[in-house]
Design a protein around this motif. Structure first.
Motif, PDB file in Angstrom:
ATOM      1  N   ILE A  88     -16.468  40.524  62.990  1.00  0.00           N
ATOM      2  CA  ILE A  88     -15.294  40.520  62.107  1.00  0.00           C
ATOM      3  C   ILE A  88     -14.467  41.786  62.318  1.00  0.00           C
ATOM      4  O   ILE A  88     -13.222  41.724  62.402  1.00  0.00           O
ATOM      5  N   GLU A  89     -15.126  42.915  62.424  1.00  0.00           N
ATOM      6  CA  GLU A  89     -14.413  44.177  62.643  1.00  0.00           C
ATOM      7  C   GLU A  89     -13.601  44.143  63.933  1.00  0.00           C
ATOM      8  O   GLU A  89     -12.441  44.566  63.968  1.00  0.00           O
ATOM      9  N   ILE A  92     -10.531  41.792  63.601  1.00  0.00           N
ATOM     10  CA  ILE A  92      -9.442  42.418  62.841  1.00  0.00           C
ATOM     11  C   ILE A  92      -8.778  43.509  63.673  1.00  0.00           C
ATOM     12  O   ILE A  92      -7.547  43.668  63.648  1.00  0.00           O
ATOM     13  N   GLY A  96      -5.871  41.407  63.709  1.00  0.00           N
ATOM     14  CA  GLY A  96      -5.343  41.771  62.395  1.00  0.00           C
ATOM     15  C   GLY A  96      -5.526  40.736  61.300  1.00  0.00           C
ATOM     16  O   GLY A  96      -5.152  40.979  60.151  1.00  0.00           O
ATOM     17  N   LYS A  97      -6.102  39.579  61.626  1.00  0.00           N
ATOM     18  CA  LYS A  97      -6.291  38.546  60.608  1.00  0.00           C
ATOM     19  C   LYS A  97      -7.334  37.529  61.068  1.00  0.00           C
ATOM     20  O   LYS A  97      -7.705  37.494  62.239  1.00  0.00           O
ATOM     21  N   ALA A 140     -16.246  37.843  56.753  1.00  0.00           N
ATOM     22  CA  ALA A 140     -14.890  37.372  57.046  1.00  0.00           C
ATOM     23  C   ALA A 140     -14.033  37.194  55.798  1.00  0.00           C
ATOM     24  O   ALA A 140     -12.805  37.376  55.851  1.00  0.00           O
ATOM     25  N   TYR A 143     -10.883  39.086  54.594  1.00  0.00           N
ATOM     26  CA  TYR A 143      -9.692  39.010  55.445  1.00  0.00           C
ATOM     27  C   TYR A 143      -9.075  37.606  55.487  1.00  0.00           C
ATOM     28  O   TYR A 143      -8.069  37.393  56.150  1.00  0.00           O
ATOM     29  N   LYS A 145      -7.070  34.687  53.812  1.00  0.00           N
ATOM     30  CA  LYS A 145      -6.104  34.501  52.740  1.00  0.00           C
ATOM     31  C   LYS A 145      -5.929  33.023  52.393  1.00  0.00           C
ATOM     32  O   LYS A 145      -6.528  32.141  53.015  1.00  0.00           O
ATOM     33  N   SER A 148      -6.559  29.612  54.553  1.00  0.00           N
ATOM     34  CA  SER A 148      -7.600  29.746  55.576  1.00  0.00           C
ATOM     35  C   SER A 148      -8.645  28.649  55.394  1.00  0.00           C
ATOM     36  O   SER A 148      -8.671  27.957  54.369  1.00  0.00           O
TER      37      SER A 148
END
Length: 263
Positions: A88-89, A92, A96-97, A140, A143, A145, A148
């Motif tokens: 996940i890191e 992102i 960025g998403k 996850a 991040y 929104k 999703s």
């Protein structure tokens, strides 16, 4: 009628996932690869998580790039929570998403007798098939929104069982319950959660799991009398990942060759 029913198609023609970021575990081969390629065709940038099959991963990466999207391939063991957090890191950091999470990777170890399932095998099967879905989802969600979605790969064995895959079937049953429970937990956030329960699909997992005699008849016991191809399964994921399925959450689709399992 007031208001009038809305009848026009939800999705625009062409690319249904344009600009979206999809994470697919086990995306280097089999069903995961078919999903990755189809999603790429529809404009999604793809993050593929795989164990150590670097040759398969490299080939799949090239096929995705040929479709004009970006990719990120990450190798590691999803049974380990820290690696899931790393996925996940890194996603992102690069994109960025996160719009779509597909918990697809799994292992299976057939055993003739129930008592042949060792403690180590049980832990490994549940850690890879179930715990990883919890780890990936928990990492996850901060991040993800509104709009999703999460899609979990379960199996026909979750509904009818399998005498030689008791632990595997149990993990897939757990994923059905996980899907249904998570969908209710996230409905107010407007994040949809669904699943796909494939039947006998011809993937690398099959020849690596079963004997030659079993492989010769693989899939012939379903009404369609044949195993399915991964390209016949991937459209289920596209439907659930796109706005076409905007009124569905907590549900499971069943590409299984005609087996009626009432699930």
């Amino acid at each position: 009628m007031k208001p009038k029913p809305i009848s026009h198609p939800i999705s625009e023609p062409g690319k249904k996932l344009a600009g979206k970021i999809a994470i697919i575990t086990g995306g280097d081969s089999g069903i995961g690869k078919a999903i990755a390629l189809l999603f790429a065709e529809h404009g999604a940038n793809i993050v593929v998580v795989y164990l150590r099959e670097h040759k398969d991963a490299h080939k799949t990466e090239q096929e995705i790039l040929e479709r004009g999207v970006q990719t990120l391939f990450l190798s590691g063991d999803i049974a380990k929570e820290n690696f899931c957090k790393k996925v996940i890191e890194q996603t992102i950091l690069k994109f960025g998403k996160i719009n779509i999470l597909i918990n697809n990777a799994a292992v299976q170890y057939p055993q003739k007798n129930p008592e042949d399932i060792s403690k180590d095998q049980l832990i490994r099967t549940f850690s890879t098939n179930v715990f990883s879905a919890f780890y990936m989802t928990a990492a996850a969600l901060p991040y993800m929104k509104k709009g999703s979605c999460i899609i979990n790969t379960t199996s026909v064995t979750a509904y009818r069982g399998s005498k030689s895959l008791i632990d595997y079937s149990s993990t897939k049953g757990a994923l059905v319950a996980f899907t249904r429970s998570l969908s209710t937990a996230l409905i107010e956030r407007e994040i949809r959660v669904n699943g796909v329960a494939p039947g006998p699909i011809w993937t690398p997992l099959i020849p690596s799991s079963f004997s030659e005699d079993k492989i010769k008849t693989f899939g012939t016991d379903v009404p369609m009398k044949r195993a399915g191809q991964t390209q016949e399964v991937a459209p289920c994921y596209l439907f659930l990942a796109s706005d076409d399925s905007s009124y569905m959450t907590g549900q499971v689709l069943h590409p299984n060759g005609g087996e009626i399992i009432n699930g």
